[in-house]
Scaffold this motif. Sequence first.
Motif, PDB file in Angstrom:
ATOM      1  N   TYR A 330       0.873  -1.217  -0.058  1.00 15.57           N
ATOM      2  CA  TYR A 330      -0.105  -0.116   0.175  1.00 15.57           C
ATOM      3  C   TYR A 330       0.826   1.251   0.075  1.00 15.57           C
ATOM      4  N   MET A 331       0.465   2.368  -0.914  1.00 13.98           N
ATOM      5  CA  MET A 331       1.054   3.595  -0.951  1.00 13.98           C
ATOM      6  C   MET A 331       0.130   4.742  -0.475  1.00 13.98           C
ATOM      7  N   LEU A 332       0.720   5.348   0.555  1.00 16.18           N
ATOM      8  CA  LEU A 332       0.008   6.328   1.254  1.00 16.18           C
ATOM      9  C   LEU A 332       0.965   7.447   1.283  1.00 16.18           C
ATOM     10  N   LEU A 333       0.538   8.661   0.565  1.00 13.29           N
ATOM     11  CA  LEU A 333       1.255   9.989   0.657  1.00 13.29           C
ATOM     12  C   LEU A 333       1.235  10.606   1.861  1.00 13.29           C
ATOM     13  N   ALA A 334       2.285  11.135   2.335  1.00 10.74           N
ATOM     14  CA  ALA A 334       2.284  11.822   3.761  1.00 10.74           C
ATOM     15  C   ALA A 334       3.071  12.889   3.492  1.00 10.74           C
ATOM     16  N   LYS A 335       2.464  14.230   3.621  1.00 10.58           N
ATOM     17  CA  LYS A 335       3.268  15.364   3.136  1.00 10.58           C
ATOM     18  C   LYS A 335       3.452  16.634   4.208  1.00 10.58           C
ATOM     19  N   ASN A 336       2.766  16.335   5.351  1.00 10.52           N
ATOM     20  CA  ASN A 336       2.630  17.096   6.444  1.00 10.52           C
ATOM     21  C   ASN A 336       2.510  16.430   7.940  1.00 10.52           C
ATOM     22  N   PRO A 337       2.725  17.070   9.042  1.00 13.36           N
ATOM     23  CA  PRO A 337       2.382  16.280  10.122  1.00 13.36           C
ATOM     24  C   PRO A 337       0.968  15.692  10.315  1.00 13.36           C
ATOM     25  N   ALA A 338       0.200  16.637  10.105  1.00 14.13           N
ATOM     26  CA  ALA A 338      -1.289  15.976  10.283  1.00 14.13           C
ATOM     27  C   ALA A 338      -1.770  14.982   9.577  1.00 14.13           C
ATOM     28  N   GLY A 339      -1.408  14.935   8.150  1.00 15.38           N
ATOM     29  CA  GLY A 339      -1.460  13.855   7.234  1.00 15.38           C
ATOM     30  C   GLY A 339      -0.761  12.607   7.743  1.00 15.38           C
ATOM     31  N   PHE A 340       0.450  12.981   8.026  1.00 17.24           N
ATOM     32  CA  PHE A 340       1.351  11.748   8.291  1.00 17.24           C
ATOM     33  C   PHE A 340       0.716  11.004   9.631  1.00 17.24           C
ATOM     34  N   ASN A 341       0.397  11.827  10.759  1.00 17.53           N
ATOM     35  CA  ASN A 341       0.206  11.242  11.862  1.00 17.53           C
ATOM     36  C   ASN A 341      -1.353  10.396  11.514  1.00 17.53           C
ATOM     37  N   GLU A 342      -2.025  10.710  10.785  1.00 15.18           N
ATOM     38  CA  GLU A 342      -3.475  10.029  10.216  1.00 15.18           C
ATOM     39  C   GLU A 342      -3.191   8.639   9.580  1.00 15.18           C
ATOM     40  N   VAL A 343      -1.933   8.918   8.692  1.00 17.05           N
ATOM     41  CA  VAL A 343      -1.607   7.653   7.823  1.00 17.05           C
ATOM     42  C   VAL A 343      -0.964   6.669   8.853  1.00 17.05           C
ATOM     43  N   LEU A 344      -0.145   7.009   9.829  1.00 19.73           N
ATOM     44  CA  LEU A 344       0.548   6.161  10.685  1.00 19.73           C
ATOM     45  C   LEU A 344      -0.845   5.643  11.557  1.00 19.73           C
ATOM     46  N   ARG A 345      -1.773   5.979  12.017  1.00 22.99           N
ATOM     47  CA  ARG A 345      -3.001   5.529  12.844  1.00 22.99           C
ATOM     48  C   ARG A 345      -3.605   4.482  11.969  1.00 22.99           C
ATOM     49  N   THR A 346      -3.678   4.708  10.573  1.00 24.89           N
ATOM     50  CA  THR A 346      -4.284   3.900   9.690  1.00 24.89           C
ATOM     51  C   THR A 346      -3.650   2.540   9.434  1.00 24.89           C
ATOM     52  N   VAL A 347      -2.348   2.749   9.085  1.00 21.91           N
ATOM     53  CA  VAL A 347      -1.536   1.384   8.983  1.00 21.91           C
ATOM     54  C   VAL A 347      -1.270   0.635  10.251  1.00 21.91           C
ATOM     55  N   LEU A 348      -1.288   1.272  11.484  1.00 20.24           N
ATOM     56  CA  LEU A 348      -1.087   0.635  12.621  1.00 20.24           C
ATOM     57  C   LEU A 348      -2.487   0.113  13.335  1.00 20.24           C
ATOM     58  N   ALA A 349      -3.650   0.215  12.519  1.00 17.34           N
ATOM     59  CA  ALA A 349      -4.874  -0.135  12.936  1.00 17.34           C
ATOM     60  C   ALA A 349      -5.059  -1.379  13.209  1.00 17.34           C
ATOM     61  N   ASP A 350      -4.526  -2.459  12.738  1.00 17.75           N
ATOM     62  CA  ASP A 350      -4.774  -3.956  12.922  1.00 17.75           C
ATOM     63  C   ASP A 350      -3.938  -4.523  14.072  1.00 17.75           C
ATOM     64  N   GLY A 351      -3.213  -3.436  14.642  1.00 21.26           N
ATOM     65  CA  GLY A 351      -2.372  -3.715  15.980  1.00 21.26           C
ATOM     66  C   GLY A 351      -0.964  -4.578  15.650  1.00 21.26           C
ATOM     67  N   ARG A 352      -0.757  -5.084  14.323  1.00 24.28           N
ATOM     68  CA  ARG A 352       0.309  -5.983  14.264  1.00 24.28           C
ATOM     69  C   ARG A 352       1.765  -5.010  13.871  1.00 24.28           C
ATOM     70  N   PRO A 353       3.169  -5.323  14.322  1.00 27.55           N
ATOM     71  CA  PRO A 353       4.061  -4.673  13.759  1.00 27.55           C
ATOM     72  C   PRO A 353       4.128  -4.609  12.412  1.00 27.55           C
ATOM     73  N   ILE A 354       4.535  -3.588  11.774  1.00 33.03           N
ATOM     74  CA  ILE A 354       4.733  -3.383  10.450  1.00 33.03           C
ATOM     75  C   ILE A 354       6.040  -3.216   9.856  1.00 33.03           C
ATOM     76  N   VAL A 355       6.196  -3.162   8.596  1.00 30.05           N
ATOM     77  CA  VAL A 355       7.394  -3.231   7.711  1.00 30.05           C
ATOM     78  C   VAL A 355       7.066  -2.010   6.883  1.00 30.05           C
ATOM     79  N   ALA A 356       7.735  -1.025   6.834  1.00 30.52           N
ATOM     80  CA  ALA A 356       7.462   0.125   6.232  1.00 30.52           C
ATOM     81  C   ALA A 356       8.624   0.926   5.526  1.00 30.52           C
TER      82      ALA A 356
END
Length: 463
Positions: A330-356
């Motif tokens: 999955y590719m998720l554009l993240a270009k400023n603090p508010a947007g990046f924070n929401e991207v992080l919440r989204t990719v971490l939503a299932d609780g598993r450690p991620i590879v990014a």
Amino acid sequence: MVDLRLGAGIAAGRLSGALIRTLGLGGATTVPGRVARVLVPDLLARLGRGLARGSVLVSGTNGKTTTARLLAWICRRAGWACIHNRAGANLPAGIAAALVAHSSLDGRVRGDLGVFEVDEAALPLVSGALRPRILVLGNLFRDQLDRYGEIDLVADRWRAALRDLPADAAVIYNADDPLVADVVRNRAGARTFGIADPSLRRGERLEHAADGRYCYRCGVPYAYRAAYLGHLGEYHCPSCGTARPPLDVGAVEVRLDGMAGSTFVLAAGGQRVALTTVLPGLYNVYNIVAAAAAVLALGIPLPTVAAAVREFTPAFGRGESMTIAGHPAYMLLAKNPAGFNEVLRTVLADGRPIVAVIAINDLTADGRDVSWLWDVDFEMLSDRCRLAVVTGMRAHDMAVRLKYAGLPQAAVVVEPDEGWALRRGVEALRAGEPLYVLPTYTAMLRLRHILARRGLVHTSWED
């Protein structure tokens, strides 16, 4: 009577576009507009007048590409012929290029509605030229400070655009953003959209990246019943009583499901309809509600909106999914603090450690100053990221930021080459694990170019 100068401008623009595409130099999403406007400086205004249903402009820091794409998608489902700068070229030249591509040499426009995303700083110029039927204002967050300055400067430009807007133009704005609400407060008949589900993120605590903390009328900090995204939420001033305006179109009963998307109920004008979307994250709920508010103002019914949203897929680089070496990515554009924070919440939503793979560039379109990385809550990754491969022009800056966010040294790998960064990320995956690719804007374009050469994605102008 045929206007020879206008025809020459359109011909020159289209010829430059054909040459660019023939030589394989890109999608010709900007240069044709630039060339045409050299010969016809008022080209936007002249071609814009040929749109029988007028134009809809969408502006804001985050989400304008997805909002405009969805808006155009819904209008096409309703049988309308839309002209749209779908590749995201949102400066005047890009909008002119979209119009030139759909115009005959005698100046007739082949389309009845223009749907254009507009760079937030360019809004006064574009709005003044096109005289839009509808103006959609999404949000204002800190972004590219070296180019835009603080968000209050952009807000002043928006106020200037509103002063020059025709009286019969509809303004639709995000009432959850207190700065945007203040910009629009004197506009008669403006319509609002937002989220009306305080159970979603209850509480008054704003994240570190929040910008609009203080009342724009009296300077006292806002109190929040719910803070949804950055400074967006259900707010009020305990001193002067300024509060979020009532919502004309709102999302209620919101249920987020990480990268799988979300469900919610869209409420508008006493009607309610259940919506299902594969677009991930709360920010896309805002994008959908914004697009819905605009098309409802155009007279398109709610059932058409619901059906179109259900079938709509993410724009390039914005929650885009693909398969790399047998793994979901999955590719998720993240270009400023508010947007990046929401991207992080989204990719971490299932609780598993991620590879990014985190790709940070500092070209003009990204912003030269990367100090904004220190306002992103990367601490969310400290014990939930198995491996972060950092790449791009400012890979080492990103690695330092992750170190101070608490990631173990073994969990951060610097790989300057973007192609090899993707490979290293994939090699670290276990069976069934997804790869998350989190780039800034020009890094996203570079990564997609690499993936397009491998046949894994379409180029952005073909998407």
